[in-house]
Design an enzyme around this catalytic site. Sequence first.
Site, PDB file in Angstrom:
ATOM      1  N   GLY A 451      -0.690  45.299  57.167  1.00 48.78           N
ATOM      2  CA  GLY A 451      -0.480  45.397  58.617  1.00 48.78           C
ATOM      3  C   GLY A 451      -1.707  45.941  59.315  1.00 48.78           C
ATOM      4  O   GLY A 451      -2.855  45.666  58.960  1.00 48.78           O
ATOM      5  N   SER A 452      -1.447  46.779  60.334  1.00 51.80           N
ATOM      6  CA  SER A 452      -2.507  47.200  61.264  1.00 51.80           C
ATOM      7  C   SER A 452      -3.593  48.048  60.626  1.00 51.80           C
ATOM      8  O   SER A 452      -4.693  48.183  61.200  1.00 51.80           O
ATOM      9  CB  SER A 452      -1.883  47.947  62.441  1.00 51.80           C
ATOM     10  OG  SER A 452      -1.079  47.067  63.210  1.00 51.80           O
ATOM     11  N   ILE A 453      -3.367  48.673  59.474  1.00 52.50           N
ATOM     12  CA  ILE A 453      -4.447  49.442  58.847  1.00 52.50           C
ATOM     13  C   ILE A 453      -5.587  48.516  58.401  1.00 52.50           C
ATOM     14  O   ILE A 453      -6.710  48.976  58.184  1.00 52.50           O
ATOM     15  CB  ILE A 453      -3.938  50.280  57.649  1.00 52.50           C
ATOM     16  CG1 ILE A 453      -3.250  49.387  56.616  1.00 52.50           C
ATOM     17  CG2 ILE A 453      -3.003  51.382  58.121  1.00 52.50           C
ATOM     18  CD1 ILE A 453      -2.821  50.112  55.372  1.00 52.50           C
TER      19      ILE A 453
END
Length: 738
Positions: A451-453
């Site tokens: 995801g966003s990491i």
Amino acid sequence: MPPRSDDPRRDATGSRRGSSRGSEPREPGLGGISDARAYTPRGRTVREGGGAEQRRTPRSNRSGDPFRPALQVLDGGRAGRAGTREPVTDGARSGRRSTAAGGRAGVVRTVSSRPVREPFDDDDEDAPPPRRRSQPRRPAAQPRRPVRKPRRPPRLGDPRRRLRLGTVLALALFASIGVRLVYLQTVDTPAYADGGLPNRLAVVELPAPRGAILDRGGEPLAHSVEARYVFADPTRVKDRFATARLLSPLLGVPVSDLAEKMRKRTLPGTDTPLQFVYLARGVEIGTAKKIMALDLAGINVHRDERREVPGGDLAANLIGFVSQDMNGLEGLEAKYDDVLRGQAGKRTYEVGLGDLAAPIPGGYSRTTQPQPGSSLKLTVDRDLQFMTQRILAKQTAKVKGSVGAAVIIEVPSGEVLAQASQPTYDAANPTKVGSPADRDDAATTFVVDPGSIHKAITYGAALQEGVITPDTTFPVANTIVRGGVTFRDTHPADGRTMSIPGMLAYSSNVGTIEIAEKLGKDRLFDYQKRFGLGQATGEGMPGEAAGRLLPPDQWSGSAYGSVPIGHSVDATPLQMAAAYATIANNGTYVQPHLVKETIGADGKRSPAAAPTTRSVLSPANAAALRQMMEAVTTVDGPDGPATGLAAAVPGYRVAGKTGTGLRYDGGKQQPGEVGSFIGMAPAESPRYVVAVFVWSPGGGGGAVAAPAFREMMGFTLRHYRVPPSLTNKSPKFEVFPR
């Protein structure tokens, strides 16, 4: 008138003249020298003055010998008539002599009423004449009958020859025996000695002490302690079922299993009976004493070792466990089993048969000493590991059915200071676990859609390639469509101009996709690999997942929207932590690792292989990216707080990123979502990177990941006494610049 005597010294009555006793009457056959001479051997005396000539004189002319009358044998005192032989009655004395003119004198004996005559041989002085039966005397003119000499007995063997022959035979016998003994002792010794040796040999394995697993300070995380193993000699066990019933409560092994082990059988491929079998390993010394007190035939104990894990579940998912035979089964115990296990020894010796199953003094004996295993010194800090596990367990307990993973990496060494998994288990008793998956190390086997990491990788590549700068701004819409898929922002910008720190603070999907399009899929794919995605880190854990990257030639239309924001990408928590450590380390990737050094049994220390390193970002771009990522933990404006505000550590500048992804198990997407936070501190000069991942089937992992990070990072900074960032504050970020 009595006959006239031929002896002039005797009268007619037989008495010698001139003797004072001659007038006395005498008993016939007694008295006088003549009588004595009549009883000399062979009835004769030595002739005096005869010589050879006299011996040649005829017998009829020998009467002139003056001693001849004395040699006559008188019969009853009367002289015999010349030429005649008078018979001797039964009462006559043996040995009386009679003479005849020209004849041979003889002795007539009466034996069993039969007369026997002994002839006189004047020519043979030595040999006695043979006896002859009494018979009428032959006429003088009759020739003399030859005297037969007695036949000599057959000559016997010479005793000296027999002695020599016996000696030779005895010596030959002993020589042949000696030669045979020498031959047996020199030539055939190995064959005869080895012929029955297998039946007399007992083999006892001497286990090699297993090396310990130590933390970075030398404190044991797992080590071996002295114990006992219980073994049986099936050939000596009298009643295996009764023996098994006595041992089962002490060993905790079913009776049927023990009885089967004690069954008599032979070694594979031979006729040699099996004389050694393990019944239990790692038995406590107290229990072993109780077993010996039972005094069971064929049952004995010997020194052994038992693996002890002082911390119980401390780093259990990292360390793993061993079998009763001290073979590594999971974790580092399995990965480095050949280093830790060492080389077992063996003792082979001759024993007596039957009830005398004891070593034979002076018999065959050979001992191979065991070689102790080496110890592993890890990079893990046991105190930090303990607190990391405690914090993770507390936070994941807030989310039902969750699975958590946490990794703490030291910058710039790349050493893993803590690596925790939740749920965990007691490595000292690995069988008592809810599920086999609970023994997995989540940091290396937990494959997630990050995801966003992942956006930190996209922004770092764009900075390094000059696509953006820290001052870049552009309008950001609320949604964007790629390949028929609509991508939205959780914090809509409503088309306003956003800064790069603002896009990171509010985790803008639309802004990130637009930056990735300028970067291009090929360059993005290249930087994914540089940051360590798509391949195992080689940290040291067995079964580490490699993750998966989508090659550019396989991108679909929607991939242009999903890949930049961390979807259609498979990675592990450890891979993502290593990528962030690259940003913290001024853009240089350092392979994360768990093993610091190996310590041999002799104390010799061998450092682990140097970790792999490579340059990914320039130090300036890495520093710029870290500063922009501080907005995630500091922005709290009119449009709401940043996504990572809950991860801020009081007193320290923290740079990081939140993420919400998916979990994949066996290539299949699992329900729920994975909430994560990865950050570094102090941001101006990072010392540590902490990554926290929490998956829950019902969601909500993101709500506990950031708080867990804050606690872990705060303890790490205090534990290593890192000074707070009191004089160097984080900059003020403008999310929507005018």
